[in-house]
Design a protein around this motif. Sequence first.
Motif, PDB file in Angstrom:
ATOM      1  N   ALA A   1      44.904  44.209  56.764  1.00 12.12           N
ATOM      2  CA  ALA A   1      45.214  44.646  58.129  1.00 12.12           C
ATOM      3  C   ALA A   1      46.220  45.788  58.072  1.00 12.12           C
ATOM      4  CB  ALA A   1      45.774  43.478  58.929  1.00 12.12           C
ATOM      5  N   MET A   2      46.320  46.568  59.153  1.00 10.79           N
ATOM      6  CA  MET A   2      47.161  47.765  59.167  1.00 10.79           C
ATOM      7  C   MET A   2      48.614  47.496  58.787  1.00 10.79           C
ATOM      8  SD  MET A   2      45.695  50.582  59.554  1.00 10.79           S
ATOM      9  CE  MET A   2      46.903  51.762  60.063  1.00 10.79           C
TER      10      MET A   2
ATOM     11  N   VAL B   1      35.735  55.098  49.944  1.00  8.80           N
ATOM     12  CA  VAL B   1      36.462  56.337  50.236  1.00  8.80           C
ATOM     13  C   VAL B   1      37.014  56.331  51.653  1.00  8.80           C
ATOM     14  CG1 VAL B   1      36.209  58.833  50.535  1.00  8.80           C
ATOM     15  CG2 VAL B   1      35.239  57.714  48.531  1.00  8.80           C
ATOM     16  N   HIS B   2      36.238  55.885  52.629  1.00  8.17           N
ATOM     17  CA  HIS B   2      36.731  55.931  54.008  1.00  8.17           C
ATOM     18  C   HIS B   2      37.289  54.588  54.488  1.00  8.17           C
ATOM     19  CE1 HIS B   2      33.427  53.876  56.063  1.00  8.17           C
ATOM     20  NE2 HIS B   2      32.590  54.562  55.321  1.00  8.17           N
ATOM     21  N   ASP B   3      37.505  53.664  53.573  1.00  9.68           N
ATOM     22  CA  ASP B   3      38.123  52.389  53.920  1.00  9.68           C
ATOM     23  C   ASP B   3      39.561  52.647  54.380  1.00  9.68           C
ATOM     24  OD1 ASP B   3      39.892  49.926  52.852  1.00  9.68           O
ATOM     25  OD2 ASP B   3      37.891  49.233  53.432  1.00  9.68           O
ATOM     26  N   PRO B   4      40.008  52.011  55.453  1.00 11.02           N
ATOM     27  CA  PRO B   4      41.368  52.252  55.946  1.00 11.02           C
ATOM     28  C   PRO B   4      42.452  52.018  54.889  1.00 11.02           C
ATOM     29  CG  PRO B   4      40.121  51.010  57.570  1.00 11.02           C
ATOM     30  CD  PRO B   4      39.255  51.106  56.349  1.00 11.02           C
ATOM     31  N   ALA B   5      42.272  51.010  54.045  1.00 12.24           N
ATOM     32  CA  ALA B   5      43.281  50.735  53.017  1.00 12.24           C
ATOM     33  C   ALA B   5      43.364  51.879  52.010  1.00 12.24           C
ATOM     34  CB  ALA B   5      42.954  49.421  52.296  1.00 12.24           C
ATOM     35  N   THR B   6      42.224  52.452  51.646  1.00 17.41           N
ATOM     36  CA  THR B   6      42.207  53.573  50.704  1.00 17.41           C
ATOM     37  C   THR B   6      42.914  54.782  51.307  1.00 17.41           C
ATOM     38  OG1 THR B   6      40.108  52.799  49.809  1.00 17.41           O
ATOM     39  CG2 THR B   6      40.723  55.067  49.317  1.00 17.41           C
ATOM     40  N   LEU B   7      42.645  55.067  52.576  1.00 14.72           N
ATOM     41  CA  LEU B   7      43.278  56.212  53.230  1.00 14.72           C
ATOM     42  C   LEU B   7      44.780  55.997  53.385  1.00 14.72           C
ATOM     43  CD1 LEU B   7      40.590  57.014  55.936  1.00 14.72           C
ATOM     44  CD2 LEU B   7      41.019  58.222  53.789  1.00 14.72           C
ATOM     45  N   ARG B   8      45.197  54.781  53.731  1.00 14.19           N
ATOM     46  CA  ARG B   8      46.641  54.499  53.847  1.00 14.19           C
ATOM     47  C   ARG B   8      47.327  54.655  52.500  1.00 14.19           C
ATOM     48  NH1 ARG B   8      44.822  50.062  56.552  1.00 14.19           N
ATOM     49  NH2 ARG B   8      45.766  48.650  55.041  1.00 14.19           N
TER      50      ARG B   8
ATOM     51  N   THR C   1      54.070  64.142  64.975  1.00 11.95           N
ATOM     52  CA  THR C   1      53.154  64.710  65.958  1.00 11.95           C
ATOM     53  C   THR C   1      52.060  63.740  66.383  1.00 11.95           C
ATOM     54  OG1 THR C   1      53.556  66.868  64.972  1.00 11.95           O
ATOM     55  CG2 THR C   1      51.694  66.704  66.463  1.00 11.95           C
ATOM     56  N   VAL C   2      51.227  63.338  65.455  1.00 11.51           N
ATOM     57  CA  VAL C   2      50.096  62.478  65.797  1.00 11.51           C
ATOM     58  C   VAL C   2      50.277  61.052  65.317  1.00 11.51           C
ATOM     59  CG1 VAL C   2      48.413  64.335  65.908  1.00 11.51           C
ATOM     60  CG2 VAL C   2      48.812  63.192  63.746  1.00 11.51           C
ATOM     61  N   GLY C   3      51.209  60.816  64.426  1.00 12.75           N
ATOM     62  CA  GLY C   3      51.409  59.490  63.845  1.00 12.75           C
ATOM     63  C   GLY C   3      50.429  59.254  62.707  1.00 12.75           C
ATOM     64  N   VAL C   4      50.847  58.477  61.740  1.00 12.63           N
ATOM     65  CA  VAL C   4      50.028  58.231  60.560  1.00 12.63           C
ATOM     66  C   VAL C   4      48.740  57.510  60.938  1.00 12.63           C
ATOM     67  CG1 VAL C   4      49.931  57.058  58.328  1.00 12.63           C
ATOM     68  CG2 VAL C   4      52.019  58.226  59.023  1.00 12.63           C
ATOM     69  N   VAL C   5      48.832  56.486  61.794  1.00 12.09           N
ATOM     70  CA  VAL C   5      47.643  55.717  62.166  1.00 12.09           C
ATOM     71  C   VAL C   5      46.630  56.607  62.875  1.00 12.09           C
ATOM     72  CG1 VAL C   5      46.795  53.797  63.559  1.00 12.09           C
ATOM     73  CG2 VAL C   5      48.906  53.543  62.263  1.00 12.09           C
TER      74      VAL C   5
ATOM     75  N   ASP D   1      43.024  57.545  61.380  1.00 16.02           N
ATOM     76  CA  ASP D   1      41.843  57.150  62.158  1.00 16.02           C
ATOM     77  C   ASP D   1      40.933  58.348  62.397  1.00 16.02           C
ATOM     78  OD1 ASP D   1      42.606  54.510  62.265  1.00 16.02           O
ATOM     79  OD2 ASP D   1      43.392  54.614  64.325  1.00 16.02           O
ATOM     80  N   ASP D   2      41.535  59.486  62.733  1.00 14.48           N
ATOM     81  CA  ASP D   2      40.760  60.708  62.956  1.00 14.48           C
ATOM     82  C   ASP D   2      40.090  61.174  61.665  1.00 14.48           C
ATOM     83  OD1 ASP D   2      39.858  62.991  64.508  1.00 14.48           O
ATOM     84  OD2 ASP D   2      41.371  64.168  63.426  1.00 14.48           O
TER      85      ASP D   2
END
Length: 130
Positions: free
Chosen positions: A13-14, A48-55, A83-87, A91-92
């Motif tokens: 989870a985030m 590659v686009h898994d949220p955990a990998t990007l974080r 500016t946009v926040g890490v999350v 997400d973008d």
Amino acid sequence: MLKDPPVNTGGPAMGQEPRVGVSGMQAKLHRWAVADPGRRFDDLFNFVHDPATLRMAFARVASNTGRDTPGVDGWTVAAVEETVGVVGFLDDLRAQVKDGSFRPLPVRQRLIPERPWFGEAAKFRHPHHR
């Protein structure tokens, strides 16, 4: 030989630390590649686009000494956070990777002045974070 589960096992989870899951998946992929050099990794896109990998990737960039140096896009880690926040940023980025619209920017290239032991100017390439 035991079969490991598929790559798209989901991430924490985030609020949780992604390092354990991502490092475990990297180790698993390494084991598979060493055991079978001709193996195809059909499900790598999901990793590659898994949220955990990007974080995890963002955390690595944020911990670098060059975190305050803007990339070719002009963004620093602090600018993203403020500016946009890490999350929101991740997400973008994830949405762009998933729908195929993500296009990496070219790396910034600088010539290092000629040194006697090089014989010519060396190219220094600096990758960046978006």
